[in-house]
Design an enzyme around this catalytic site. Structure first.
Site, PDB file in Angstrom:
ATOM      1  N   ASP A  59       0.766  -1.199  -0.127  1.00 55.62           N
ATOM      2  CA  ASP A  59       0.028  -0.128  -0.050  1.00 55.62           C
ATOM      3  C   ASP A  59       0.831   1.220   0.080  1.00 55.62           C
ATOM      4  OD1 ASP A  59      -1.932  -1.825   0.508  1.00 55.62           O
ATOM      5  OD2 ASP A  59      -1.610  -1.591   2.636  1.00 55.62           O
ATOM      6  N   GLU A 225     -11.446  -0.291  -2.081  1.00 51.50           N
ATOM      7  CA  GLU A 225     -10.935   0.145  -0.942  1.00 51.50           C
ATOM      8  C   GLU A 225      -9.657   1.053  -1.077  1.00 51.50           C
ATOM      9  OE1 GLU A 225      -9.277  -3.389   0.844  1.00 51.50           O
ATOM     10  OE2 GLU A 225      -8.489  -4.113  -1.065  1.00 51.50           O
TER      11      GLU A 225
END
Length: 560
Positions: A59, A225
């Site tokens: 991420d 997300e």
């Protein structure tokens, strides 16, 4: 219909796009720039190969300040947390710091809390300070900040208490208002595939009003997300992944108002490449605004979520990522020209360690909040001493142990060698130390203080999370006395999609003999497999033994 891709010379600056002195990383113990022996992205001819970081920087998020790029990534329960990396060209990266020394609440993170903690952070620069926000799925939205990313960051501040808010990203708007975009963890809320927005106080320390859903992806973009929130021109943009980690794709969403409604397009997918699930990352521009780039991860199981760099081109004010675009969707590159930025010397995050500092190297993390009694960085003797820590009463295997000193896999193929001396407390049997490959399954070379002296075994444990027991696969026949020099080695090679590990031992530092069975590494809880060291004891006595490590070398040598 095919649309030609043009890099516009009129690209507008980003709101929330992210200078300081040069910092020299240790190059296998020297004071020079560190250059990995096992993976370098910069090809030296004006091009680079992906991944730019063949390591578990899950991420990733990046911001630019002037000519400098700063990156952070998810660190979950690993401490120190929130690694800070620096680059001048988006290809050559140096790890310079961590933003979190300890996670709160202590009662949760003083012991391993696998897969919890820091999820999908965002780094931004605002009014002279760097901010990092993240969502802790159990506790809420946290923030740390600093004026100097190489210096001390503030303690984690709870901005918004919640359960299930994750993947947070701030945006300070031109009108003075501030916002946090985010996702939701279905494991905590019972609902996923939606995106939310909450107003933030301009100082970043609190929230205003109620959280609200601004997009529902259940019908068109399941498992949406990883929110990254930007503004460019008249549009607010959300860059986010959907479709799941291993097989998903990258979305761009835009709206003329921050709370929507948002229209969307798929702007990058695997297509005809071998790069699965390319998504979730950071959009940055170059200082002149002429080029835009996207850094994101690819899930490679045991190797973790490795970081790629892809160009952004603009079509009809949509950021199309990669090359060979069909409509608005590009494919990721394997090799490409470097960004049009001043040439930077080749550099990679540090891996090997000769322990010449009185602090732990930046490649190392523990599996929980650190305890000062776990180690002594003995710079005077060029060694690291790890003290044995008592195991808990409900100990099942090393999954339960907080004092695992580990680092990320750095390449598809590498060898890790630790030169060690084990000095157990003679009267306490069962004290042990060694070299491990850690994940949901783990294996390692274990020095054990037993009734017949010190034994060296190769052990493995399957499904450690389920509290299974270790298995001894082989025992070294050489006698080992307390304080003897031993070299423990593991060679990791990518075979098909597996990271296959083979262990070996040397008693002279020259010739190595294989020990035990090949082991297929497994990822941990939301992280890649890691390699490193440990020492434990099975008693709460008033003292314990130790293991000294003279060096820990990552290179391309062979196991046997």
């Amino acid at each position: 219909m095919k649309t030609s891709i043009i890099i516009s010379s009129l690209l507008l600056p980003l709101i929330s796009s992210c200078t300081t002195r040069h910092h020299d990383a240790s190059n296998k113990g020297t004071k020079e720039r560190y250059i990995s022996d096992v993976w370098v992205s910069d090809r030296g001819d004006g091009t680079y190969q992906n991944p730019v970081l063949y390591a578990d920087y899950s991420d990733p998020d990046v911001c630019r300040v002037g000519d400098d790029f700063y990156m952070t990534a998810s660190s979950f329960n690993c401490i120190p947390g929130l690694p800070i990396l620096h680059s001048k060209d988006l290809v050559n990266w140096e790890i310079i710091n961590y933003a979190v020394e300890r996670l709160t609440p202590a009662e949760q993170f003083d012991q391993p809390s696998h897969g919890n903690g820091i999820w999908a952070p965002s780094i931004r620069y605002h009014k002279g300070e760097f901010y990092i926000f993240w969502g802790d799925p159990d506790n809420g939205i946290y923030m740390v900040k600093t004026a100097d990313p190489r210096g001390r960051w503030s303690a984690p501040h709870l901005v918004h208490r919640s359960k299930g808010i994750i993947d947070t990203c701030p945006l300070w708007d031109e009108d003075g208002r501030a916002w946090i975009g985010h996702g939701y963890a279905g494991s905590r809320t019972g609902l996923k595939s939606i995106l939310g927005l909450i107003e933030m106080t301009p100082d970043g320390r609190g929230t205003i009003g109620e959280d609200r859903v601004i997009y529902d992806g259940h019908e068109e973009n399941v498992t949406i997300e990883g929110v990254k929130l930007y503004k460019r021109g008249r549009y607010y943009y959300i860059l986010c992944p959907a479709g799941g980690v291993p097989t998903g794709y990258q979305l761009a969403m835009r709206s003329e108002t921050i709370d929507g409604p948002y229209e969307w397009k798929v702007v990058m997918a695997q297509g005809n490449t071998t790069i699965n699930g390319p998504h979730q990352g950071a959009w940055v521009d170059t200082p002149d605004g002429e080029e835009h780039w996207f850094l994101h991860f690819q899930d490679l199981e045991a190797y973790g979520r490795v970081m790629h760099l892809n160009p952004i081109h603009w079509i009809d004010q949509w950021p199309v990522i990669g090359i060979n675009a069909k409509e608005y969707c590009g494919e990721p590159v394997a090799n490409y020209r470097k960004p049009d930025l001043p040439e930077q010397e080749i550099q990679t995050p540090v891996e090997s360690d000769l322990f010449e500092s009185n602090r732990l190297g930046l490649q190392w993390q523990w599996h929980a909040n650190a305890n000062a009694l776990w180690y002594f960085a003995d710079a005077a003797h060029h060694r690291l001493r790890l003290f044995s820590a008592p195991i808990t009463d409900n100990y099942a295997n090393l999954w339960d142990v907080p004092n695992l000193l580990l680092q990320k896999f750095p390449a598809p193929a590498f060898t890790a060698t630790a030169h060690v001396r084990f000095t157990p407390t003679e009267k306490y049997k069962g004290e042990r130390a060694g070299l491990i490959i850690m994940g949901l399954d783990y294996a390692g070379l274990m020095l054990v203080n037993g009734d017949e002296g010190i034994l060296l075994t190769q052990n493995s444990c399957s499904e450690a999370k389920k509290r299974t027991s270790e298995r001894i696969n082989a025992t070294d026949t050489c006698h080992i006395a307390s304080g003897d020099d031993v070299w423990l080695r593991v060679a990791v090679n990518k075979e098909n999609s597996d990271a296959v590990c083979r262990f070996a031992v040397s008693h002279d530092g020259k010739s190595y003999a294989p020990l035990g069975e090949p082991f297929k590494a497994k990822p941990g809880q939301w992280i890649g497999a890691k390699v490193g060291l440990f020492i434990t004891r099975n008693t709460n006595s008033n003292d314990g033994g130790w293991i000294d490590i003279d060096d820990f070398i990552i290179d391309s040598s062979k196991a046997d």
